[in-house]
Write an enzyme that holds these catalytic residues in place. Structure first.
Site, short mmCIF file in Angstrom:
data_model
loop_
_atom_site.label_atom_id
_atom_site.label_comp_id
_atom_site.label_asym_id
_atom_site.label_seq_id
_atom_site.Cartn_x
_atom_site.Cartn_y
_atom_site.Cartn_z
N HIS A 1 0.84 -1.19 0.00
CA HIS A 1 0.00 0.00 0.00
C HIS A 1 0.88 1.24 0.00
O HIS A 1 1.89 1.29 0.69
CB HIS A 1 -0.91 0.02 1.24
CG HIS A 1 -2.07 0.94 1.09
ND1 HIS A 1 -3.26 0.55 0.49
CD2 HIS A 1 -2.25 2.23 1.43
CE1 HIS A 1 -4.10 1.56 0.49
NE2 HIS A 1 -3.50 2.60 1.05
N ASP B 1 -13.56 3.12 7.31
CA ASP B 1 -12.54 3.84 6.54
C ASP B 1 -13.12 4.37 5.24
O ASP B 1 -12.78 5.47 4.79
CB ASP B 1 -11.32 2.96 6.25
CG ASP B 1 -10.27 3.78 5.50
OD1 ASP B 1 -9.83 4.80 6.04
OD2 ASP B 1 -9.94 3.42 4.36
N ARG C 1 -12.52 12.86 4.71
CA ARG C 1 -11.21 13.52 4.84
C ARG C 1 -10.81 14.17 3.53
O ARG C 1 -10.20 15.24 3.51
CB ARG C 1 -10.15 12.49 5.27
CG ARG C 1 -10.26 12.11 6.73
CD ARG C 1 -9.40 10.91 7.04
NE ARG C 1 -8.00 11.15 6.76
CZ ARG C 1 -7.18 10.23 6.22
NH1 ARG C 1 -7.61 9.03 5.92
NH2 ARG C 1 -5.92 10.53 6.01
N SER D 1 -6.03 4.76 8.74
CA SER D 1 -6.80 4.48 7.53
C SER D 1 -6.18 3.31 6.75
O SER D 1 -6.87 2.36 6.37
CB SER D 1 -6.82 5.74 6.66
OG SER D 1 -7.15 5.45 5.33
N LYS E 1 -7.65 -0.85 6.88
CA LYS E 1 -8.01 -1.68 5.73
C LYS E 1 -7.15 -2.94 5.66
O LYS E 1 -7.63 -4.04 5.46
CB LYS E 1 -7.76 -0.92 4.42
CG LYS E 1 -8.75 0.16 4.10
CD LYS E 1 -8.54 0.68 2.69
CE LYS E 1 -7.41 1.67 2.55
NZ LYS E 1 -7.67 3.01 3.01
N1 URA Z 1 -4.10 5.97 1.65
C1 URA Z 1 -5.08 5.53 2.48
O1 URA Z 1 -5.60 4.44 2.31
N2 URA Z 1 -5.45 6.32 3.48
C2 URA Z 1 -4.88 7.52 3.72
O2 URA Z 1 -5.24 8.17 4.66
C3 URA Z 1 -3.86 7.98 2.85
C4 URA Z 1 -3.49 7.17 1.81
#
Ligand code: URA
Length: 433
Positions: free
Chosen positions: A82, A161, A168, A183, A187
């Site tokens: 990620h 999220d 956000r 966040s 996930k």
């Molecule tokens: N990627 C995400 O999944 N969440 C964030 O807050 C920033 C980047």
């Protein structure tokens, strides 16, 4: 307990209890707490910060806001990668099939565009028919059969999220380490993976502008993930110039397809191999060098490209568009932005490139906005490149000519020129393990 009191306590800089954070996240997810209170809470958390314990509570509340996946029935090691968000950073689309072609099971739950950064889901949905909303059973089946699957947060996995992320995005509360960590890990931990590679972006196009901030975010995420029993590595990588040459949804899918055919820009390819081979290494596929060789072979043999096709087909996408990327619909209008002088590009304010792409239609300005898949920017010159006055430095794509002036002005203001080449900046600035 009242949402009002929780907001007030955070506004006044007090530390919230685990129970208060869970109450707030549950209430917002279930619709009992409205957007305006959640916005106020996010802004209070943004301005006052969250302690480590509060961040762990927020992460865990997000993980348990829905169901968690059990990948245990799928044989093999399950991994994900990620990014904290960048401009032109579509490498997940290439990393997942490369790692899967090497035998890793890649379970990737991604997000949409956030602020000035692009989102993997918006990119994938630019492929005709591609479904990011697979059911849990379909997600598991795709991982088992194909080896990789990329989906969005389902209504049942980390639903908190999904809602908080969208809020956000439009309330200027994205670039806060604790909120980003909760966040992303909310996930990732709900996915039930064994290994995680984090790409923590750093520089003018990242949420973390300095290397020190990026290192802190990386260390925070590694600490939380490790405390949950995951094998995790974070790379700190450069986002002071856009990655690759494409910014925008379908443009970035085309670049990923090029990468899987061994034809992508050098920085894009290097980062893709770096991340895919880290995933293999964490999962025990051999030494770093051996993992790197496996990734290169997967691309050279065509196996990685075939995996991408298989994944797209399994998720309902039209693979003809992957085989022949000229089938992607083209933007109705284009405009070339030109260099005003001879010299070298000394800097790019990469966030402004991302914002320009959003203004062209590639991202959202309001939560309910759609995106224009063919809008974006093709970058012709990047930091360090030599230019002559009048050379094109970028091509803008949009559905209407009226969208160009504002984006063009931003691009123009974000590029600096010098007489000598600027010092080179490494692509990978560090690792937190
Ligand atoms: N990627 C995400 O999944 N969440 C964030 O807050 C920033 C980047």
């Amino acid at each position: 307990m009242r949402a009002y009191d929780i907001i007030r306590r955070k506004r006044d800089g007090e530390e919230l209890t685990d129970g208060e954070i869970r109450f707030f996240v549950r209430g917002y997810t279930e619709g009992d707490i409205p957007d305006y209170q959640a916005s106020a809470f996010l802004m209070a958390a943004f301005l006052r910060g969250l302690s480590f314990d509060e961040t762990v509570s927020l992460t865990d509340a997000i993980v348990h806001s829905g169901r968690t996946l059990d990948l245990g029935k799928i044989p093999g090691v399950k991994a994900d990668k990620h990014s904290t968000g960048g401009v032109g950073d579509g490498v997940s689309l290439a990393v997942a099939p490369i790692a899967a072609a090497c035998g890793l099971k890649v379970a990737m739950m991604s997000g949409r565009g956030l602020g000035h950064t692009g989102g993997t889901l918006d990119k994938l949905e630019s492929i005709e028919g591609y479904r990011c909303d697979l059911s849990e059973a379909e997600f598991l089946r795709t991982i088992e059969r194909v080896g990789c699957s990329i989906i969005g947060q389902t209504d049942s996995l980390a639903p908190a999220d999904k809602k908080l992320y969208a809020l956000r995005d439009v309330t200027a509360t994205v670039d806060k380490k604790e909120l980003i960590a909760a966040s992303i890990l909310g996930k990732k931990l709900a996915e039930g993976i064994d290994c995680l590679v984090l790409d923590v972006k750093c520089g003018s196009g990242a949420f973390m502008k300095t290397e020190a901030d990026a290192r802190e975010l990386a260390a925070l995420m590694v600490r939380i993930a490790r405390s949950c029993g995951k094998k995790v590595t974070a790379l700190i990588t450069d986002m002071d110039t856009p990655l690759g040459n494409a910014v925008g949804n379908s443009l970035e899918v085309m670049e990923a397809a090029d990468c899987l055919r061994g034809r992508a820009p050098e920085d894009y390819t290097r980062l893709t191999y770096e991340l895919a081979s880290r995933m293999l290494y964490l999962a025990g596929f051999g030494s770093p060098e051996a993992c790197r060789t496996q990734c290169e072979r997967a691309v050279e043999s065509g196996a990685a490209f075939r995996k991408f096709r298989e994944m797209v087909a399994a998720q309902g996408g039209n693979v003809d568009w992957i085989d022949d990327t000229t089938l992607f619909p083209r933007a109705a209008c284009s405009r070339i932005v030109r260099a005003p002088r001879d010299g070298f590009i000394s800097r790019i304010d990469t966030e402004k490139y991302g914002t320009a792409a959003v203004l062209l239609g590639a991202g959202r300005q309001r939560k309910e906005d759609g995106v224009d898949f063919s809008a974006g920017i093709r970058i012709l010159k990047k930091t360090g490149d030599a230019v002559a006055a009048g050379d094109g430095i970028a091509v803008l794509f949009a559905s209407h000519e009226e969208l160009f002036p504002q984006a063009e002005k931003l691009l123009f203001a974000s590029v600096g020129y010098s007489d000598a080449p600027p010092p080179a900046r490494p692509l990978v600035l560090g690792t937190v393990e």
